[in-house]
Design a protein around this motif. Structure first.
Motif, mmCIF file in Angstrom:
data_model
loop_
_atom_site.group_PDB
_atom_site.id
_atom_site.type_symbol
_atom_site.label_atom_id
_atom_site.label_comp_id
_atom_site.label_asym_id
_atom_site.label_seq_id
_atom_site.Cartn_x
_atom_site.Cartn_y
_atom_site.Cartn_z
ATOM 1 N N ASN A 1 0.649 -1.241 -0.022
ATOM 2 C CA ASN A 1 -0.083 0.022 0.108
ATOM 3 C C ASN A 1 0.863 1.256 0.061
ATOM 4 O O ASN A 1 0.605 2.374 -0.910
ATOM 5 C CB ASN A 1 -0.863 -0.179 1.414
ATOM 6 C CG ASN A 1 -1.746 1.323 1.431
ATOM 7 O OD1 ASN A 1 -1.365 2.237 1.955
ATOM 8 N ND2 ASN A 1 -3.012 1.289 0.729
ATOM 9 N N ALA A 2 2.138 1.351 0.811
ATOM 10 C CA ALA A 2 2.928 2.269 0.892
ATOM 11 C C ALA A 2 3.405 2.736 -0.529
ATOM 12 O O ALA A 2 3.578 3.870 -0.799
ATOM 13 C CB ALA A 2 3.775 2.327 1.785
ATOM 14 N N LYS A 3 3.919 1.487 -1.114
ATOM 15 C CA LYS A 3 4.628 1.731 -2.403
ATOM 16 C C LYS A 3 3.711 2.178 -3.486
ATOM 17 O O LYS A 3 4.035 3.075 -4.191
ATOM 18 C CB LYS A 3 5.242 0.508 -2.806
ATOM 19 C CG LYS A 3 6.323 0.143 -1.909
ATOM 20 C CD LYS A 3 7.133 -1.187 -2.523
ATOM 21 C CE LYS A 3 8.040 -0.613 -3.803
ATOM 22 N NZ LYS A 3 9.079 -1.633 -4.394
ATOM 23 N N ASP A 4 2.438 1.783 -3.387
ATOM 24 C CA ASP A 4 1.180 2.219 -4.349
ATOM 25 C C ASP A 4 1.229 3.881 -4.202
ATOM 26 O O ASP A 4 1.169 4.638 -4.990
ATOM 27 C CB ASP A 4 0.050 1.611 -4.207
ATOM 28 C CG ASP A 4 0.144 0.167 -4.838
ATOM 29 O OD1 ASP A 4 0.792 -0.251 -5.451
ATOM 30 O OD2 ASP A 4 -0.804 -0.545 -4.463
ATOM 31 N N ILE A 5 0.964 4.042 -2.948
ATOM 32 C CA ILE A 5 0.865 5.722 -2.690
ATOM 33 C C ILE A 5 2.325 6.397 -3.121
ATOM 34 O O ILE A 5 2.062 7.444 -3.833
ATOM 35 C CB ILE A 5 0.662 5.940 -1.314
ATOM 36 C CG1 ILE A 5 -0.489 5.200 -0.875
ATOM 37 C CG2 ILE A 5 0.766 7.430 -0.982
ATOM 38 C CD1 ILE A 5 -1.058 5.307 0.640
ATOM 39 N N LEU A 6 3.334 6.008 -2.721
ATOM 40 C CA LEU A 6 4.364 6.802 -3.480
ATOM 41 C C LEU A 6 4.623 6.705 -5.017
ATOM 42 O O LEU A 6 5.291 7.739 -5.376
ATOM 43 C CB LEU A 6 5.569 6.044 -2.727
ATOM 44 C CG LEU A 6 5.833 6.119 -1.038
ATOM 45 C CD1 LEU A 6 6.739 5.447 -0.469
ATOM 46 C CD2 LEU A 6 5.810 7.571 -0.660
ATOM 47 N N PHE A 7 4.312 5.561 -5.586
ATOM 48 C CA PHE A 7 4.357 5.477 -7.105
ATOM 49 C C PHE A 7 3.340 6.799 -7.786
ATOM 50 O O PHE A 7 3.685 7.247 -8.415
ATOM 51 C CB PHE A 7 4.219 4.156 -7.574
ATOM 52 C CG PHE A 7 5.143 3.178 -7.545
ATOM 53 C CD1 PHE A 7 6.365 3.653 -8.417
ATOM 54 C CD2 PHE A 7 5.176 2.139 -6.944
ATOM 55 C CE1 PHE A 7 7.558 2.963 -8.652
ATOM 56 C CE2 PHE A 7 6.380 1.165 -6.960
ATOM 57 C CZ PHE A 7 7.417 1.708 -7.979
ATOM 58 N N ALA A 8 2.040 6.671 -7.153
ATOM 59 C CA ALA A 8 1.111 7.563 -7.472
ATOM 60 C C ALA A 8 1.818 8.952 -7.279
ATOM 61 O O ALA A 8 1.369 9.759 -8.170
ATOM 62 C CB ALA A 8 -0.148 7.257 -6.854
ATOM 63 N N ALA A 9 2.277 9.414 -6.232
ATOM 64 C CA ALA A 9 2.642 10.499 -6.166
ATOM 65 C C ALA A 9 3.899 10.817 -6.843
ATOM 66 O O ALA A 9 3.954 12.222 -7.268
ATOM 67 C CB ALA A 9 3.237 10.781 -4.402
#
Length: 241
Positions: free
Chosen positions: A164-172
């Motif tokens: 989940n954290a990586k998904d958010i960081l990729f999106a950002a």
């Protein structure tokens, strides 16, 4: 004066054959922790053994004596950073469900704060979360989970948090997650009546006026509910009793 004759040597001078020899290949005045500290001070995106060596004023070979390469260096940096952030995370004792939530939210918060490191590593280093992970295992075991169930639960929670954290960081970083962009590209090339349910779900997720619960919190409640069923011995829907 004959320097080879012990009798003619200066008083207090140790004969050469008795002097301790330096370990072959071991660089002087350098240790593993110095390498890690130097790496932490650098930008993770440009972290290399050479960059660490330059910061320490040492030869690259001296640094590679302590770490095998960039991947190990990143794992060591991330482990130490996470450990410093998480060692004081207090895991509740009165409710294993709340213990799961506090652990998951705490680890996720640190991953999001250490954005560059979280994107660069491929897996969550275990050393960084040993203290809160051990506390969470204690709560699960006290609640009645066996060792296998508690271990699998911890692995699942940590994996969901990290993903989940990586998904958010990729999106950002890319304005939108690369996978979502690719899915939308494929859908755009298909007739409008193809894959209607996928289109419906994606349209809902992209609606700015749709006040949805945080996906992470929803995933967390899925995990808690599943663990509750497992603990109660209730078979999953469609499963065998």
């Amino acid at each position: 004066m004959d320097s080879t004759n012990p009798a003619t040597q200066d008083v207090g001078q140790t004969p050469r054959h008795e002097r301790p020899r330096r370990r072959p290949g071991r660089p002087p005045r350098l240790n593993r922790q110095m390498v890690i500290d130097a790496a932490i001070a650098l930008d993770p995106d440009s972290l290399t053994l050479q960059a660490v060596a330059d910061r320490l004023g040492a030869d690259r070979k001296a640094v590679s004596y302590y770490v095998s390469g960039r991947e190990e260096l990143l794992e060591l940096v991330t482990a130490q950073t996470l450990a410093a952030e998480l060692e004081h995370l207090r895991i509740p004792e009165d409710s294993w469900q709340e213990a799961v939530r506090v652990y998951a939210r705490g680890v996720r918060r640190v991953l999001l704060r250490e954005a560059s490191l979280s994107l660069l590593i491929d897996r969550l280093p275990g050393a960084g979360v040993l203290v809160p992970a051990d506390a969470l295992l204690a709560r699960l075991l006290d609640a009645g989970f066996d060792e296998t169930g508690a271990s699998h639960a911890l692995a699942l929670i940590t994996r969901v948090v990290f993903t989940n954290a990586k998904d958010i960081l990729f999106a950002a970083r890319f304005a939108r997650h690369p996978t979502l962009t690719e899915v939308q590209r494929i859908l755009a090339e298909l007739p409008d009546d193809r894959l209607p349910h996928l289109r419906r779900v994606l349209a809902r997720e992209q609606s700015p006026d749709d006040p949805q619960e945080s996906p992470f919190e929803l995933e967390l409640e899925f995990i808690v509910a599943g663990l509750e069923r497992l603990l109660a011995g209730t078979p999953s829907p469609g499963g065998n009793s």
